[in-house]
Structures are given as structure tokens and as C-alpha cells.
Design a protein around this motif. Structure first.
Motif, PDB file in Angstrom:
ATOM      1  N   GLY A   1       0.829  -1.199   0.000  1.00 39.76           N
ATOM      2  CA  GLY A   1       0.000   0.000   0.000  1.00 39.76           C
ATOM      3  C   GLY A   1       0.854   1.234   0.000  1.00 39.76           C
TER       4      GLY A   1
ATOM      5  N   TRP B   1      -3.372   7.919   1.011  1.00 35.70           N
ATOM      6  CA  TRP B   1      -4.504   7.701   0.101  1.00 35.70           C
ATOM      7  C   TRP B   1      -5.068   9.028  -0.370  1.00 35.70           C
ATOM      8  CZ3 TRP B   1      -9.885   8.484   0.056  1.00 35.70           C
ATOM      9  CH2 TRP B   1     -10.622   7.641  -0.774  1.00 35.70           C
TER      10      TRP B   1
ATOM     11  N   TYR C   1      -3.200  10.640  -3.326  1.00 35.93           N
ATOM     12  CA  TYR C   1      -3.489  10.097  -4.650  1.00 35.93           C
ATOM     13  C   TYR C   1      -4.888  10.483  -5.126  1.00 35.93           C
ATOM     14  CZ  TYR C   1       0.802   7.464  -5.107  1.00 35.93           C
ATOM     15  OH  TYR C   1       2.123   7.127  -5.266  1.00 35.93           O
TER      16      TYR C   1
ATOM     17  N   LYS D   1      -5.005  -3.814  -7.051  1.00 35.99           N
ATOM     18  CA  LYS D   1      -3.748  -3.208  -6.601  1.00 35.99           C
ATOM     19  C   LYS D   1      -2.540  -3.955  -7.158  1.00 35.99           C
ATOM     20  CE  LYS D   1      -3.007  -3.538  -2.179  1.00 35.99           C
ATOM     21  NZ  LYS D   1      -3.071  -3.185  -0.745  1.00 35.99           N
TER      22      LYS D   1
ATOM     23  N   VAL E   1      -5.513   4.612  -5.300  1.00 38.50           N
ATOM     24  CA  VAL E   1      -6.744   4.997  -4.596  1.00 38.50           C
ATOM     25  C   VAL E   1      -7.580   3.758  -4.273  1.00 38.50           C
ATOM     26  CG1 VAL E   1      -8.971   6.146  -4.905  1.00 38.50           C
ATOM     27  CG2 VAL E   1      -6.863   7.345  -5.456  1.00 38.50           C
TER      28      VAL E   1
ATOM     29  N   VAL F   1      -5.061   1.020  -1.973  1.00 35.39           N
ATOM     30  CA  VAL F   1      -4.646   1.359  -0.616  1.00 35.39           C
ATOM     31  C   VAL F   1      -5.787   1.188   0.380  1.00 35.39           C
ATOM     32  CG1 VAL F   1      -3.817   3.269   0.838  1.00 35.39           C
ATOM     33  CG2 VAL F   1      -2.715   2.794  -1.326  1.00 35.39           C
ATOM     34  N   THR F   2      -7.026   1.178  -0.106  1.00 33.78           N
ATOM     35  CA  THR F   2      -8.141   0.938   0.813  1.00 33.78           C
ATOM     36  C   THR F   2      -8.044  -0.426   1.478  1.00 33.78           C
ATOM     37  OG1 THR F   2      -9.518   0.148  -1.015  1.00 33.78           O
ATOM     38  CG2 THR F   2      -9.751   2.453  -0.400  1.00 33.78           C
TER      39      THR F   2
END
Length: 503
Positions: A45, A130, A133, A216, A348, A351-352
């Protein structure tokens, strides 16, 4: 029971195994690949999308890949110890529960209290990255947030407001703010959103997380696959820049010491696999799947980290990589605008999953502490509608939103690693102690060459702690002191083991 006996009272491994088989607090809905996705989600991440570039610019130069190798090697030693514990004690709580079984209640409390803060701060750090981005994407679409909402206030601005609030001007009053940044609205909003998602249903969140992790990984492979054709090897020279010291602050950068400092900071990015062990009671087959998921997630992540570090420092000079969206910035600098935007979008989305993994881990540790009576049992009430620990999850959502909104990323990231490194030291020591005390236990996974691997994990963790700034120690000591006050004022008398001994 004497005072010392209270501190070292513990549950046996057999007790914990029996409880794991009979408890129905959570529904068992997670398989091997969902657990592995939680691990990968926790590891990959901000480390790739933000910290790799920032540490190249600040401390390690192109040798940031070596920083990742050092951090990853130490983390792998601890991961092998975690894997043995995960197969042996499949109970929610991760290192906290393992410490309870081997070292006793007080040591377990220290680990749990430590990790509770660390996981929450990871959520805040990741939310800040986050946000950077998201704003790249918004700016590319012509949408610009007001200046006050773009970023948190600087350390100097915060000191100015504290000075005004408490009226402590002294002989050197701090100058007023030079910019308009006050609160990172996007970082705060995503922290709250993830908390709500985790409150609803674990399997919904896990399915969403698995999809996000896939996106990702595709994004990271795109960075490597395209970026390798734009590498300019001149950017790798010197590979380890000469050591320099800032005259005004006395803080040093680069050189081998800078590589070690970089490893201490990026270590934040290579320990997320332990979050999946906090979901042990939600795993369908924890004793088989947890050890596998720990090792799979770390192995996949390390290959990707090193590849991205080499590509990133190869396509752009390390001195230009200090921004909060460093990977996108690097590709923008070589004219690949489309890829810059694509990477920002992947970051975006991707990274969640880190937010998901660490928020899940923090809530489960809080739940475990409360279920054992070391914190009020009000926090150990599972939502009858959703089957999740909703109370600690939502409180953590509010806390992390405030931290992410108010504090700059550097201030928060420095505090994260020391607690996790301390937990790693305890885990490695505990696995050796348990081998001596209970060689008879049935182990589904055994740490290979344990008398080499575990001490090496301890040495690496100690070395990385040494590389952290002194202010990190000060803040850690304050948090631990607060934890001791809570334990001796509440936990030592209210724990479930204290009640059973009185009974």
C-alpha cells in the motif's frame, strides 16, 4: 494470589485451543485466499505508493531497495514465528493472545495495548497517503479542494495553535501559519468509511478487499512492466549517496546509516501479514490456513516491493521522489501522463485494502482485550445484527479520522514501527520459550531452524528500533506508561483470569 503471580497468570495453550473450538462470537467465513488477500492488503500500500519514494528522497537514495530487503528479512524471521503460533493458537488477538499463553497477563496486556495504537496509527498514515493520490485524480479532472481541506496542518502550525490555546509564549513565540492547510478532509472521510464497512459484515468487507487487492497487484505489475523500459541507470549512481548532516537541525541523511533509517521506516510497510492472524476466529480452517496465508502474503509482497523500488529510482532521480504521490509523480516526470493517472487510480483503489486490514486488526485486538476483562466488557459486545465488534470499530474510525485529518504523515509514521518491532521481539522470544516449556505440543507448522531464525528476528528488530528517531521513543514511553496505569487501576482486578481465581 501474590502480586507477581497476578502478572504472570496465563491461559494454557490447551485452554485457548478448546475455547477456539467452542466460541461462537464470530462467523467462520474466511478461506485461504481471503486471508492471504487480507495479508497482502495489509502489506502492500503506502509502502509502495508513498514511502518507497519518500525514503529514497530523505534517507536511502536508490538503496531504498536495500532498506526493503533489510526490513523484509527481519520481518520474515518474525513471520515464521507468527506462522507457528497461528497454527497452534487459532484465536483472535494475534500477538496479544500468543503472549497471554506464554508470558502471562501483564506482558500480553503490554503487547495488546502496544498493537492497538500501532494498528490505529497505520490506518491514519495510510489514509493520509490515500488522500494524496485522490487529489491527483481530482486535480486531473479539474476539481480542486479548498486549501484548508487539502492537507493537515504542519507541525509548526500545530505548535502555534497549542501556544495560543495555552498562552505559553515564552521567550521565542512561534510565528503564525504560513499556509492555509488545516485539516485533511479526504483522509478523515476514508477512515470513517472503512470503519462503517467493517461494522456491517466481515464477509462483505473481505470480498471487497479481495477484489481491491487484485486491482492493486495489477497496478503494481503495470508500474514494473512499463517502468522497466524507462530506467536510466545513471539515476542509480551513487547507489548509496554520501552521508550529509543538516547543520540547523543536526539530523543526518543518506549513507549506510540512512539506509538503516530507511529500513526502520519502511518496516511499517512489511509487517501487515500479522493483521490476518487477528481474524483467526473468522477463518474456516485456521490451523491449516493461517500459517500458509502469513508466508504467502509476505513472499508475494516482498517481490513486488523490491521490483518497484528498483524501477522507481531508475526512472527518476531519488531527490525528486519526496511527494505524497511519488510513483505517479515519477511517471509524470517522464511524460507518461496516462500511466501517472492510472497508477493514482490503482493506488486509490488498492490502498483501501490496507485500511481494511489494519482497522480489522485493531478492532479485533480491542475486542480480545475487552473479552478477557482487561478493558471494560462493553467493548466485547458483538453486534447481534451484523456479527462484528461494532463498538470498538466505530470508535477507532473516529479516532483515526481525527489523527489522519490533523497530523502530517511523517509525524504519525515515525510512531508506528517501534511498537510492532517490540511485539516481534516478544513473539520470537516466546516461540523459543514455548519450544523449551512445551515440546510435546502438536504443531501444524514449525518455524524452521528456530534457534537461528528467532534470535535473528530479535536482532533485526533491535537494530531497526535503534534506527528510529529519539522522539519516537519518548512518545512510545508515554503510551506505555498510560497502558500501565490502566492495567494496574483496572485490568489486574477485572480480568477474567482474576475472576476465575477468586471463584
Amino acid at each position: 494470589m501474590g502480586f507477581f503471580s497476578k502478572l504472570v497468570r496465563h491461559k494454557t495453550v490447551e485452554q485457548l485451543q478448546a475455547e477456539a473450538g467452542t466460541r461462537g462470537d464470530f462467523r467462520r467465513v474466511l478461506g485461504l485466499w481471503q486471508l492471504t488477500a487480507i495479508g497482502i492488503g495489509g502489506i502492500i500500500g503506502v509502502g509502495i505508493f508513498v514511502l518507497a519514494g519518500q525514503q529514497a528522497a530523505m534517507n536511502a537514495g536508490p538503496a531504498v531497495a536495500i532498506s526493503f530487503l533489510i526490513a523484509g528479512f527481519g520481518s520474515a524471521c518474525a513471520a515464521l514465528c507468527y506462522a507457528e503460533f497461528a497454527g497452534l493458537i487459532p484465536v483472535t488477538g494475534s500477538a496479544y493472545t500468543y503472549g497471554y499463553a506464554v508470558l502471562g497477563e501483564f506482558a500480553a496486556w503490554i503487547i495488546g495495548w502496544d498493537l492497538l495504537l500501532e494498528y490505529a496509527l497505520v490506518v491514519a498514515v495510510v489514509a493520509i497517503g490515500w488522500s494524496g493520490y485522490v487529489q491527483v485524480l481530482l486535480n486531473s479532472a479539474g476539481v480542486h479542494l479548498p486549501e484548508w481541506a487539502q492537507q493537515s496542518m504542519s507541525a509548526q502550525t500545530m505548535q502555534y495553535y497549542l501556544q495560543q490555546l495555552f498562552g505559553l509564549h515564552g521567550s521565542n513565540p512561534i510565528a503564525g501559519p504560513s499556509d492555509g492547510h488545516r485539516f485533511n478532509v479526504i483522509a478523515a472521510a476514508v477512515s470513517l468509511a472503512v470503519a462503517v464497512l467493517l461494522t456491517v459484515r466481515t464477509e462483505w468487507g473481505a470480498r471487497f478487499n479481495t477484489l481491491v487487492v487484485a486491482i492493486k497487484v495489477i497496478g503494481v505489475l503495470l508500474v514494473v512492466g512499463v517502468g522497466v523500459f524507462y530506467i536510466d541507470t545513471a539515476n542509480w549512481h551513487p547507489y548509496i549517496p554520501a552521508r550529509v548532516v543538516d547543520v540547523s537541525t543536526g539530523i543526518g541523511h543518506f549513507g549506510w546509516q540512512g539506509v538503516l533509517t530507511g529500513a526502520s521506516v519502511v518496516f511499517f510497510a512489511v509487517f501487515g501479514y500479522d493483521t490476518l492472524t487477528t481474524a483467526a476466529e473468522e477463518s474456516k480452517n485456521p490451523q491449516r490456513d493461517l500459517p500458509r496465508a502469513v508466508l504467502l502474503s509476505l513472499g508475494i509482497a516482498m517481490v513486488l516491493y523490491i521490483a518497484v523500488s528498483l524501477v522507481l529510482t531508475g526512472i527518476a532521480h531519488y531527490s525528486t521522489l519526496g511527494g505524497e504521490a511519488s510513483v505517479s509523480d515519477a511517471f509524470e516526470s517522464i511524460g507518461l501522463h496516462w500511466l501517472s493517472i492510472t497508477i493514482a487510480a490503482a493506488a486509490v483503489i488498492g490502498v483501501t485494502s490496507v485500511l481494511f486490514a489494519f482497522m480489522l486488526g485493531a478492532a479485533r485486538i480491542w475486542f480480545a482485550l475487552a473479552r478477557d476483562g482487561l478493558l471494560p466488557t462493553w467493548f466485547a459486545k458483538v453486534s447481534p445484527r451484523f456479527g462484528t465488534p461494532a463498538r470498538p470499530t466505530l470508535i477507532l474510525g473516529v479516532f483515526t479520522a481525527l489523527v489522519a485529518g490533523l497530523l502530517p504523515i511523517g509525524e504519525v509514521a515515525e510512531l508506528v514501527n517501534i511498537g510492532t518491532l517490540t511485539a516481534f521481539i516478544i513473539i520470537c522470544a516466546s516461540i523459543m520459550l514455548l519450544r523449551v516449556r512445551r515440546p510435546d505440543l502438536q504443531r501444524n507448522f514449525k518455524t524452521p531452524a528456530v534457534w537461528f531464525t528467532a534470535p535473528l528476528g530479535i536482532l533485526f528488530s533491535v537494530a531497526l528500533i535503534y534506527g528510529l528517531p529519539w522522539i519516537t521513543y519518548e512518545r512510545f514511553i508515554v503510551w506505555m506508561a498510560l497502558g500501565c496505569v490502566i492495567y494496574f487501576a483496572y485490568g489486574i482486578r477485572r480480568s477474567k483470569l482474576a475472576s476465575s481465581n477468586r471463584g
